[in-house]
Enzyme design. Structure first.
Site, PDB file in Angstrom:
ATOM      1  N   GLU A  98       0.846  -1.194   0.000  1.00 50.67           N
ATOM      2  CA  GLU A  98       0.000   0.000   0.000  1.00 50.67           C
ATOM      3  C   GLU A  98       0.883   1.246   0.000  1.00 50.67           C
ATOM      4  O   GLU A  98       1.830   1.321   0.781  1.00 50.67           O
ATOM      5  CB  GLU A  98      -0.866   0.025   1.281  1.00 50.67           C
ATOM      6  CG  GLU A  98      -1.686  -1.226   1.485  1.00 50.67           C
ATOM      7  CD  GLU A  98      -2.142  -1.404   2.941  1.00 50.67           C
ATOM      8  OE1 GLU A  98      -2.205  -0.412   3.688  1.00 50.67           O
ATOM      9  OE2 GLU A  98      -2.423  -2.560   3.319  1.00 50.67           O
ATOM     10  N   LYS A 135       2.430   4.544   1.084  1.00 51.21           N
ATOM     11  CA  LYS A 135       2.465   5.074   2.444  1.00 51.21           C
ATOM     12  C   LYS A 135       2.190   6.578   2.395  1.00 51.21           C
ATOM     13  O   LYS A 135       3.045   7.361   2.005  1.00 51.21           O
ATOM     14  CB  LYS A 135       3.831   4.790   3.072  1.00 51.21           C
ATOM     15  CG  LYS A 135       3.907   5.146   4.535  1.00 51.21           C
ATOM     16  CD  LYS A 135       5.210   4.611   5.119  1.00 51.21           C
ATOM     17  CE  LYS A 135       5.312   4.880   6.603  1.00 51.21           C
ATOM     18  NZ  LYS A 135       5.292   6.289   6.951  1.00 51.21           N
ATOM     19  N   ASP A 160       1.773  10.273   3.545  1.00 54.55           N
ATOM     20  CA  ASP A 160       2.486  11.052   4.548  1.00 54.55           C
ATOM     21  C   ASP A 160       1.515  11.993   5.264  1.00 54.55           C
ATOM     22  O   ASP A 160       1.332  13.135   4.869  1.00 54.55           O
ATOM     23  CB  ASP A 160       3.620  11.828   3.883  1.00 54.55           C
ATOM     24  CG  ASP A 160       4.720  12.145   4.870  1.00 54.55           C
ATOM     25  OD1 ASP A 160       4.623  11.689   6.024  1.00 54.55           O
ATOM     26  OD2 ASP A 160       5.658  12.855   4.492  1.00 54.55           O
ATOM     27  N   TYR A 174      -7.702   8.033   4.697  1.00 52.34           N
ATOM     28  CA  TYR A 174      -7.694   6.686   4.131  1.00 52.34           C
ATOM     29  C   TYR A 174      -7.563   5.693   5.276  1.00 52.34           C
ATOM     30  O   TYR A 174      -6.725   5.878   6.164  1.00 52.34           O
ATOM     31  CB  TYR A 174      -6.481   6.480   3.207  1.00 52.34           C
ATOM     32  CG  TYR A 174      -6.705   6.902   1.776  1.00 52.34           C
ATOM     33  CD1 TYR A 174      -7.872   6.562   1.095  1.00 52.34           C
ATOM     34  CD2 TYR A 174      -5.711   7.607   1.090  1.00 52.34           C
ATOM     35  CE1 TYR A 174      -8.051   6.933  -0.230  1.00 52.34           C
ATOM     36  CE2 TYR A 174      -5.886   7.984  -0.238  1.00 52.34           C
ATOM     37  CZ  TYR A 174      -7.072   7.648  -0.884  1.00 52.34           C
ATOM     38  OH  TYR A 174      -7.244   8.005  -2.184  1.00 52.34           O
ATOM     39  N   LYS A 220      10.918   2.943   2.168  1.00 49.26           N
ATOM     40  CA  LYS A 220      10.871   4.408   2.096  1.00 49.26           C
ATOM     41  C   LYS A 220      11.612   4.940   0.872  1.00 49.26           C
ATOM     42  O   LYS A 220      12.677   4.444   0.501  1.00 49.26           O
ATOM     43  CB  LYS A 220      11.533   5.012   3.345  1.00 49.26           C
ATOM     44  CG  LYS A 220      10.809   4.714   4.646  1.00 49.26           C
ATOM     45  CD  LYS A 220       9.531   5.502   4.805  1.00 49.26           C
ATOM     46  CE  LYS A 220       9.602   6.660   5.753  1.00 49.26           C
ATOM     47  NZ  LYS A 220      10.126   6.526   7.049  1.00 49.26           N
ATOM     48  N   CYS A 241      34.475  43.359   0.421  1.00 45.66           N
ATOM     49  CA  CYS A 241      34.696  41.989  -0.014  1.00 45.66           C
ATOM     50  C   CYS A 241      35.249  41.164   1.146  1.00 45.66           C
ATOM     51  O   CYS A 241      36.251  41.544   1.752  1.00 45.66           O
ATOM     52  CB  CYS A 241      35.675  41.957  -1.189  1.00 45.66           C
ATOM     53  SG  CYS A 241      36.192  40.278  -1.615  1.00 45.66           S
ATOM     54  N   CYS A 298      39.099  40.169   0.191  1.00 44.27           N
ATOM     55  CA  CYS A 298      40.213  41.126   0.095  1.00 44.27           C
ATOM     56  C   CYS A 298      39.924  42.477   0.735  1.00 44.27           C
ATOM     57  O   CYS A 298      40.792  43.335   0.806  1.00 44.27           O
ATOM     58  CB  CYS A 298      40.616  41.318  -1.368  1.00 44.27           C
ATOM     59  SG  CYS A 298      39.354  42.166  -2.338  1.00 44.27           S
ATOM     60  N   CYS A 324      32.862  42.251  -5.999  1.00 43.57           N
ATOM     61  CA  CYS A 324      34.163  42.765  -5.590  1.00 43.57           C
ATOM     62  C   CYS A 324      34.855  43.203  -6.884  1.00 43.57           C
ATOM     63  O   CYS A 324      35.037  42.392  -7.794  1.00 43.57           O
ATOM     64  CB  CYS A 324      34.979  41.668  -4.907  1.00 43.57           C
ATOM     65  SG  CYS A 324      36.728  42.101  -4.748  1.00 43.57           S
ATOM     66  N   CYS A 337      41.842  40.146  -6.315  1.00 47.05           N
ATOM     67  CA  CYS A 337      41.241  39.530  -5.123  1.00 47.05           C
ATOM     68  C   CYS A 337      41.569  38.033  -5.117  1.00 47.05           C
ATOM     69  O   CYS A 337      41.322  37.328  -6.096  1.00 47.05           O
ATOM     70  CB  CYS A 337      39.730  39.747  -5.163  1.00 47.05           C
ATOM     71  SG  CYS A 337      38.825  38.783  -3.940  1.00 47.05           S
TER      72      CYS A 337
HETATM   73  S1  IVH Z   1       0.302   0.127   8.823  1.00 44.15           S
HETATM   74  C1  IVH Z   1       1.649  -2.163  11.675  1.00 44.15           C
HETATM   75  N1  IVH Z   1      -0.384   1.076   6.483  1.00 44.15           N
HETATM   76  O1  IVH Z   1       2.959   4.905   8.577  1.00 44.15           O
HETATM   77  C2  IVH Z   1       0.729  -1.059  11.560  1.00 44.15           C
HETATM   78  N2  IVH Z   1       0.691   2.517   8.035  1.00 44.15           N
HETATM   79  O2  IVH Z   1       5.489   4.268  10.075  1.00 44.15           O
HETATM   80  C3  IVH Z   1       1.413   0.191  11.238  1.00 44.15           C
HETATM   81  N3  IVH Z   1       0.991   4.802   7.251  1.00 44.15           N
HETATM   82  O3  IVH Z   1       1.886   5.235  11.900  1.00 44.15           O
HETATM   83  C4  IVH Z   1       0.653   0.992  10.292  1.00 44.15           C
HETATM   84  N4  IVH Z   1       0.050   4.517   5.274  1.00 44.15           N
HETATM   85  O4  IVH Z   1       0.810   6.692  10.107  1.00 44.15           O
HETATM   86  C5  IVH Z   1       0.201   1.341   7.669  1.00 44.15           C
HETATM   87  N5  IVH Z   1      -1.059   1.826   4.398  1.00 44.15           N
HETATM   88  C6  IVH Z   1      -0.488   2.072   5.574  1.00 44.15           C
HETATM   89  C7  IVH Z   1       0.010   3.347   5.915  1.00 44.15           C
HETATM   90  C8  IVH Z   1       0.604   3.527   7.165  1.00 44.15           C
HETATM   91  C9  IVH Z   1       0.631   5.391   6.084  1.00 44.15           C
HETATM   92  C10 IVH Z   1       1.692   5.466   8.363  1.00 44.15           C
HETATM   93  C11 IVH Z   1       0.973   5.374   9.666  1.00 44.15           C
HETATM   94  C12 IVH Z   1       1.914   4.690  10.611  1.00 44.15           C
HETATM   95  C13 IVH Z   1       3.231   4.936   9.954  1.00 44.15           C
HETATM   96  C14 IVH Z   1       4.200   3.841  10.309  1.00 44.15           C
END
Ligand code: IVH
Length: 683
Positions: free
Chosen positions: A115, A117, A119, A227, A322, A416, A419, A434, A439
């Protein structure tokens, strides 16, 4: 007292309004007009006002207008909200699977769910008998802050989970991520800047700030989204779920009416995961929200139990792959100045060292005084730093915390820093200079530039050697390079017979670059590669150049007044005359070969180069075009025939597109020239 009919109507309205919210926000397929929605909403509110006992905890009217809280109350999660171990390379994922396979060999066959991730910030939504009763931030993982009223303002968070066939567990915590889309983030910051409020450094801070508010009406005004990605059941008696895999769990969440990121993928094995990671990274730049990686989860929920949790914090069954981040915040320790070869005072940032994208960044560019002033960057500030690929890190701007005290605004020095000569600022420029040709800083950078690629291209003469040569006094200007002897170089630290010979050979080879290159290599302010070549071609030899005046320079096609004046000024300085005479005495070629054949594929055509070409330097490309009968000009006009476009092309490209000028890539240029083999030549 309300009648049974009122209660039934209220229930119907709640259902209709919440279905509309779900269609609009989760399914992205509205069936109700805004006016219709408003009408239903007003009717429900009127009913509830007349009969407060009809106001249920899942009423959509609770989404707006809640009273501000006096403080955020702490609340304990059903089970700790875990964090994730990180991986940055495929090898780390393979190692992760290998470790897991030692505990449960089946992981290799169980498949994964991957999935993106998001932010944002993690939250837990508690549903009791299917109704949202509490929402909390992650906090320290065990205890978070109750932000129920704030979370209710996010329309896609269902106030009641939708029936899906199977019974809904009595106590349920749905976990997921609250985030702010990039478009909403940009609009929010624009609005705040216009109001004079501090802007947010990134969407995550903006989302966190929006959610951790005492006043839910402020949260409601922030474009927050949600989400869902996980479920935690209550302790004994909480029931069980009719699913066996993470993939099925996500489907169940969808059936319950929760928004789930549609970009997840079920992968049969790690190879499929690795392929998906590439897709996510490629898609990343086109998304309307920030993602910082991909979360990979063992698909089988039975294996989650078997694999367990490390140290009560990180599950073995999931890992975050990451991306290398390219943004970070750190403290700006001081603003220092570098004096360039043309004398320009270039400010740069000295930072508290910070990791960005796998490298430690200590210094970053700050462009110029005007830029620092406009962004109001001050020493002592926390600043946002960006490092994209190979480019020099940049300070984007300060990250201001409300009420934090700040240092004094940065002031450029009047003298400067190298110099001590009083600096000058041409009225039409943002840079200060300068003016002292002697220089030490200017001479050093001038020497580095002279020997650099695109200029005299002297192999073996980099920054460190340039420094040594100047420090021991073997070289006082670029002309002295041509008088260096083997024994001089052998006296330098780190030089052996071989390296000394190589440097001498490099210096010798540079003698035949021709007038255009020499003129550029001398580092005259405003005389770039293109201007140098145009002037060299117009005058043919250094002697004719020395005999010319400003007016004659300005008459050269493509040369402006500023450049003409800078060149005349340079040639008039006795110090520079001496340097040039040293070059002449050493036998450096100071003339330009007669104009090449006027016929060729670019005969009679004018080309302009913009951006950085992948393999050719500008002078190499120019020489090739000229050999094919073409002319290279510095600016796009309606008469331009072709624009040769490289990386990071700027306004020339915009202009050329406006005027429908044909664009060429380097590859297309070489194809037209039919000289792909010249790529290996030195130009
Ligand atoms: S799983 C094991 N799934 O990432 C359960 N986390 O570094 C941990 N996050 O605190 C969370 N998308 O804020 C999971 N699809 C996703 C995610 C997700 C974003 C964030 C979440 C968590 C952090 C972990």
């Amino acid at each position: 007292m309300s009648s049974g009919a009122d209660a039934a109507r209220a229930a119907e309205l709640r259902e209709q309004i919440e279905r509309a919210n779900h269609e609009y926000y989760v399914l992205d397929a509205p069936t109700l007009s805004d006016a219709e929605y408003d009408r239903l909403f007003r009717e429900l509110r009127a009913l509830e006002t007349a009969h407060p006992e009809l106001r249920t905890p899942d009423s959509p009217t609770l989404r707006i207008g809640a009273e501000p809280a006096s403080r955020l109350v702490k609340t304990t999660h059903l089970a700790p909200m875990l964090s994730l171990d990180n991986a940055f390379e495929p090898a780390e994922l393979i190692a992760w699977e290998t470790r897991n396979a030692r505990i449960a060999a089946e992981v290799r066959e169980a498949g994964y769910t991957a999935e993106p991730k998001i932010d944002g910030l993690a939250v837990a939504l508690t549903y009791q008998d299917g109704v949202l009763v509490r929402g909390a931030t992650r906090g320290n993982g065990t205890i978070g802050e109750d932000v129920t009223a704030n979370l209710r303002t996010i329309r896609e968070i269902p106030l009641r989970v939708r029936a899906s066939g199977a019974p809904i567990p009595a106590l349920l915590e749905i976990r997921g991520e609250v985030y702010m889309p990039l478009s909403g983030f940009a609009a929010l910051n624009t609005r705040r800047a216009a109001e004079g409020a501090a802007t947010f450094a990134n969407p995550r801070n903006a989302a966190a700030g929006g959610l951790r508010q005492l006043d839910p009406n402020i949260t409601a005004a922030r474009p927050l989204r949600f989400y869902a990605f996980g479920v935690q059941l209550g302790p004994n008696g909480g029931g069980s779920l009719p699913v066996h895999t993470q993939g099925e769990l996500l489907e169940l969440l969808v059936a319950w009416g929760l928004p789930v990121n549609p970009r997840y993928r079920r992968c049969p094995d790690l190879d499929a995961v690795l392929a998906f990671l590439g897709e996510v990274e490629a898609e990343r730049a086109h998304l309307d929200h920030e993602i910082d990686g991909t979360v990979i989860k063992v698909d089988s929920l039975a294996l989650h139990t078997e694999l367990g949790v490390v140290g009560g914090r990180e599950p073995r069954w999931a890992i975050a792959y990451k991306f290398a981040p390219d943004l970070a915040t750190t403290r700006l320790l001081s603003i220092e100045l570098n004096v360039g070869r043309t004398g320009s005072l270039n400010p740069f940032a000295v930072l508290e060292p910070v990791e960005i994208g796998g490298a430690t960044v200590r210094l970053a560019t700050l462009h110029n005084e005007e830029d620092i002033g406009r962004k109001d960057i001050r020493p002592g500030d926390t600043v946002l730093v960006k490092r994209a690929g190979e480019v020099i890190p940049q300070v984007i701007g300060p990250v201001l915390e409300e009420g934090a005290s700040r240092g004094e605004p940065f002031r450029m020095p009047d003298h400067c820093p190298s110099c001590g000569t009083p600096v000058e600022q041409p009225s039409d420029e943002v840079m200060r200079y300068c003016p002292n040709g002697a220089c030490p800083a200017r001479i050093y950078w001038g020497l580095v530039h002279f020997a650099g690629r695109g200029a005299m291209d002297i192999r073996g003469l980099g920054e460190a050697t340039a420094r040594q040569l100047l420090d021991v006094g073997l070289v006082r200007d670029v002309g002295d390079l041509y008088g260096l002897r083997l024994e001089d170089l052998l006296s330098l630290e780190g030089f052996k017979e071989k390296s000394a010979q190589n440097l001498l050979a490099g210096i010798e080879a540079s003698k035949t670059r021709g007038l255009g290159t020499v003129l550029f290599a001398l580092g005259v302010r405003h005389v770039g590669e293109t201007a140098a070549r145009l002037i060299a071609r117009a005058f043919g030899s250094l002697d004719r150049l020395l005999a010319a005046d400003v007016e004659q320079f300005a008459r050269v096609h493509g040369i402006g007044r500023t450049t003409a004046e800078a060149l005349a000024g340079y040639l008039a300085e006795p110090r520079n005359g001496e340097t040039i005479e040293k070059l002449r005495a050493a036998g450096v070629q100071l003339s330009e070969p007669e104009a090449g054949p006027a016929t060729g594929v670019f005969s009679g055509k004018t080309l302009v180069i913009t951006g950085t070409l992948p393999t050719l330097s500008r002078s190499q490309a120019t020489a090739m075009i000229e050999r094919a009968g073409g002319r290279v000009s510095g600016s796009v006009t309606r008469k331009t025939d072709f624009l040769l476009v490289g990386e990071d092309a700027g306004s020339k490209l915009t202009k050329a597109r406006e005027w429908g000028i044909t664009e060429l890539t380097e590859e297309e240029l070489l194809a037209r020239l039919g000289t792909l083999e010249t790529l290996t030549g030195d130009g």
